[in-house]
Motif scaffolding. Structure first.
Motif, PDB file in Angstrom:
ATOM      1  N   THR A  89      -5.784   7.537  -0.296  1.00 23.49           N
ATOM      2  CA  THR A  89      -4.426   8.061  -0.179  1.00 23.49           C
ATOM      3  C   THR A  89      -4.026   8.039   1.286  1.00 23.49           C
ATOM      4  N   GLU A 113       1.438   2.239  -4.404  1.00 26.68           N
ATOM      5  CA  GLU A 113       2.459   3.039  -5.073  1.00 26.68           C
ATOM      6  C   GLU A 113       2.842   4.236  -4.209  1.00 26.68           C
ATOM      7  N   ARG A 153      -0.659   5.315  -2.403  1.00 26.90           N
ATOM      8  CA  ARG A 153      -2.035   4.981  -2.824  1.00 26.90           C
ATOM      9  C   ARG A 153      -1.961   3.791  -3.759  1.00 26.90           C
ATOM     10  N   GLY A 154      -2.792   2.789  -3.494  1.00 28.39           N
ATOM     11  CA  GLY A 154      -2.812   1.604  -4.345  1.00 28.39           C
ATOM     12  C   GLY A 154      -1.484   0.889  -4.401  1.00 28.39           C
ATOM     13  N   HIS A 209       1.057  -2.420   4.188  1.00 25.48           N
ATOM     14  CA  HIS A 209       0.664  -3.204   3.019  1.00 25.48           C
ATOM     15  C   HIS A 209       0.507  -4.685   3.372  1.00 25.48           C
ATOM     16  N   SER A 213     -13.153   2.384  -1.387  1.00 25.22           N
ATOM     17  CA  SER A 213     -12.264   1.263  -1.675  1.00 25.22           C
ATOM     18  C   SER A 213     -10.856   1.581  -1.202  1.00 25.22           C
ATOM     19  N   ALA A 267      -8.165   0.634  -2.382  1.00 28.31           N
ATOM     20  CA  ALA A 267      -7.282   0.912  -3.516  1.00 28.31           C
ATOM     21  C   ALA A 267      -7.322   2.385  -3.913  1.00 28.31           C
ATOM     22  N   ASP A 268      -8.376   3.099  -3.529  1.00 24.17           N
ATOM     23  CA  ASP A 268      -8.522   4.504  -3.899  1.00 24.17           C
ATOM     24  C   ASP A 268      -8.141   5.462  -2.781  1.00 24.17           C
TER      25      ASP A 268
END
Length: 580
Positions: free
Chosen positions: A19, A49, A46-47, A179, A14, A16-17
């Motif tokens: 890095t 952030e 990551r995600g 992003h 995913s 979102a996971d």
């Protein structure tokens, strides 16, 4: 309802996971082999952030060119006290460990990092890489942005940092661009790293939405059939791993336009697991021949194959036919195209004075001679100038070329090619060569297929990749059954079971096998591969000494680019096999 548990590989990672380490470099020039790094900037995210940043100037071994100083603002004085790349690179590799590298025009930055690793004796970790330029070209149209430069994309996506040719600033801007691009591909159904790295606008959203069709397919060798809403086959393929191959039709690895169209029509994929790769290949051929799927281009009409026939009559001649009969005639082929068959006939007529007229002649000729007789290209049996017995000698020469020892007649053809070349008639010599090659291909094919077609049964074995034996039963040239004996087990009981359960095959007519010629070619290639052992043979499997296969092996390399169908992967001439 059966629930299929997917593997981690199938589900993907995913986004979102993941890095990401977004990196940017400043250098003394554009070539990694002739220039050096002057600054490294990186941001770890990551995600959405930010987890950390990395920035340092690097002291190169050569002065920074003046125009580079103006472009980047990095001067010799600024880097005079900076660390060397020998110190910077290990620190960066530790910062980026276990991450995915991202860069704008990644090929540039990654090439410098790899060159630095090689120069300092560090092993390159083999990072997975995402290039924001590539993604932008797929996702951002010229109407939205005049180009795909970082400065332009930063404005489009509202980056909080303005890129200014300083490494960390540019890396921060690239994070915002990344992003923005991830949001766009997410709306298109791309949610894993694997999908992101293979993303291309050539793969339509409709294709991606149908990935689920491959979810329940087995990871096993066999055949896969794409079907439409009515269950009609659209496309048939084969693979060592059905699931992996089927999934590739929904990614960037599949670039054929017609396959995208096919996937758009498909509503299901039917798998057919096969114990051996040979069975999968044969099943594919049979399904294509039976259903003639609109998106399969090869072998859709095996029944249209042509044969060259040496007729049975007082004065035989060569004829191109579609059907092989049990009439005692000699046949050569099959040929996929009429052009190839006609070229083979022309090669025979080049050196063997067979008649070329189509009239039916009696024992005594009563007609008039044609122009070929005057040229010495025919003995004129039509006018009675050549007796049946005299003509029979000519026929035996042709028969030897077609079905027996081809050396005497092909030697004449090769001498003819030499004569034409000596006269600098190279185009004519090339024509003779091409005709000869069509002839020996057809003759070699017939000489290899006919003995197997005549054999009621042949059982062979070969070591399987994972131990044990692959077992094959062939009857009259048709694959009647396959199986696998487990590693460590006595294979003979499995051979007995295979023979008892294999398909019953009726003897075919003449030299034609009880299968398509293409299927028998596949079987022959399997049998002729190193390591294959003959377990049982009911019949005779041999090729004539001096047959066409040997000459084909000599001629084929000279025209490797002119391979006709049935010879997509030309096999070497088989070794002489003894009878059993």
């Amino acid at each position: 309802m059966q629930v299929v548990q997917g593997t981690l590989d199938e589900l993907g990672t995913s986004l979102a996971d993941v890095t990401f380490v977004v990196v940017d470099l400043e250098t003394t020039g554009g070539s990694a082999s002739a220039s050096a790094i002057t600054e490294v900037g990186a941001v770890k995210v990551r995600g959405g952030e930010v987890l950390g940043e990395f920035q340092t100037l690097v002291r190169p071994s050569e002065p920074i060119p003046a125009f580079i100083q103006v472009l980047t603002g990095i001067t010799d004085a600024m880097v005079a006290g900076a660390p060397r790349i020998e110190s910077v690179l290990p620190a960066f590799l530790e910062f980026a460990r276990d991450s995915v590298l991202v860069a704008h025009n990644a090929g540039f930055d990654i090439s410098f990092l790899k060159a630095a690793a090689a120069a300092t004796g560090h092993e390159w970790p083999g990072f997975r890489v995402v290039d924001t330029v590539h993604l932008a070209r797929q996702l951002v149209s010229r109407d939205e942005c005049r180009n795909h430069k970082l400065s332009s994309l930063a404005v489009l996506f509202g980056a909080t940092t303005t890129p200014d040719h300083r490494a960390l600033h540019d890396a921060r801007a690239t994070v915002d661009v990344l992003h923005g691009l991830l949001e766009r591909v997410g709306n298109l159904g791309v949610h894993t790293l694997e999908e992101l790295r293979s993303y291309t606008s050539r793969v339509t959203p409709a294709q991606r939405r149908k990935r689920f069709l491959a979810d329940a397919l087995p990871s096993a060798p066999g055949v896969y059939v794409f079907q439409d809403a009515a269950g009609r086959p659209l496309y048939v393929g084969t693979s060592r791993d059905i699931r992996t191959r089927a999934r590739s039709y929904f990614t960037a690895s599949e670039q054929r336009t017609r396959m995208a169209e096919m996937v758009g029509l498909a509503t299901s994929i039917r798998p057919i697991v096969c114990p051996t790769t040979l069975e999968a290949q044969v099943r594919e051929l049979r399904l294509i021949a039976a259903y003639k799927p609109r998106y399969n281009r090869r072998s859709r009409f095996p029944e249209k194959a042509l044969w060259v026939k040496l007729t049975v009559e007082p004065f035989p001649r060569l004829s191109i036919v579609r059907q092989v009969l049990a009439d005692g005639a000699r046949y050569v082929g099959p040929f996929r195209t009429r052009l190839a068959a006609e070229a083979a006939v022309a090669a025979v007529h080049e050196v063997v004075p067979l008649r070329q007229c189509t009239a039916r002649l009696g024992l005594r000729g009563t007609g008039s001679e044609c122009a070929l007789a005057g040229m010495g290209r025919c003995g004129a049996p039509c006018s009675g100038r050549q007796s049946v017995e005299e003509y029979a000698q000519v026929v035996e020469e042709a028969a030897g070329l077609l079905t027996g020892d081809a050396r005497p007649v092909t030697g004449r053809l090769r001498r003819r090619m030499g004569e034409l070349s000596a006269q600098e008639r190279y185009e004519d010599a090339g024509t003779v060569r091409d005709r000869l090659l069509h002839l020996v291909r057809g003759a070699a094919r017939a000489q290899r297929i006919a003995p197997l077609a005549a054999s009621p049964e042949l059982v062979a074995a070969r070591r399987a990749e994972r131990g044990g034996w692959e077992l094959v039963c062939v009857r009259h040239g048709r694959l009647a059954g396959t199986g696998v004996s487990p590693a460590g087990a006595d294979p003979l009981p499995y051979v007995a079971t295979l023979r008892a359960t294999a398909e019953v095959v009726q003897a075919p007519v003449g030299p034609v096998p009880a299968a398509s010629a293409e299927e028998t070619e596949l079987v022959l290639r399997w049998l002729e591969e190193p390591g294959t052992r003959i377990v049982e043979l009911d019949g005779t499997w041999s090729c004539p000494v001096g047959g066409a296969a040997g000459l084909r092996a000599v001629l084929e390399p000279a025209a490797r680019g002119d391979v006709v169908p049935f010879d997509d992967d030309p096999a070497p001439a088989p070794a002489q096999r003894a009878t059993a």
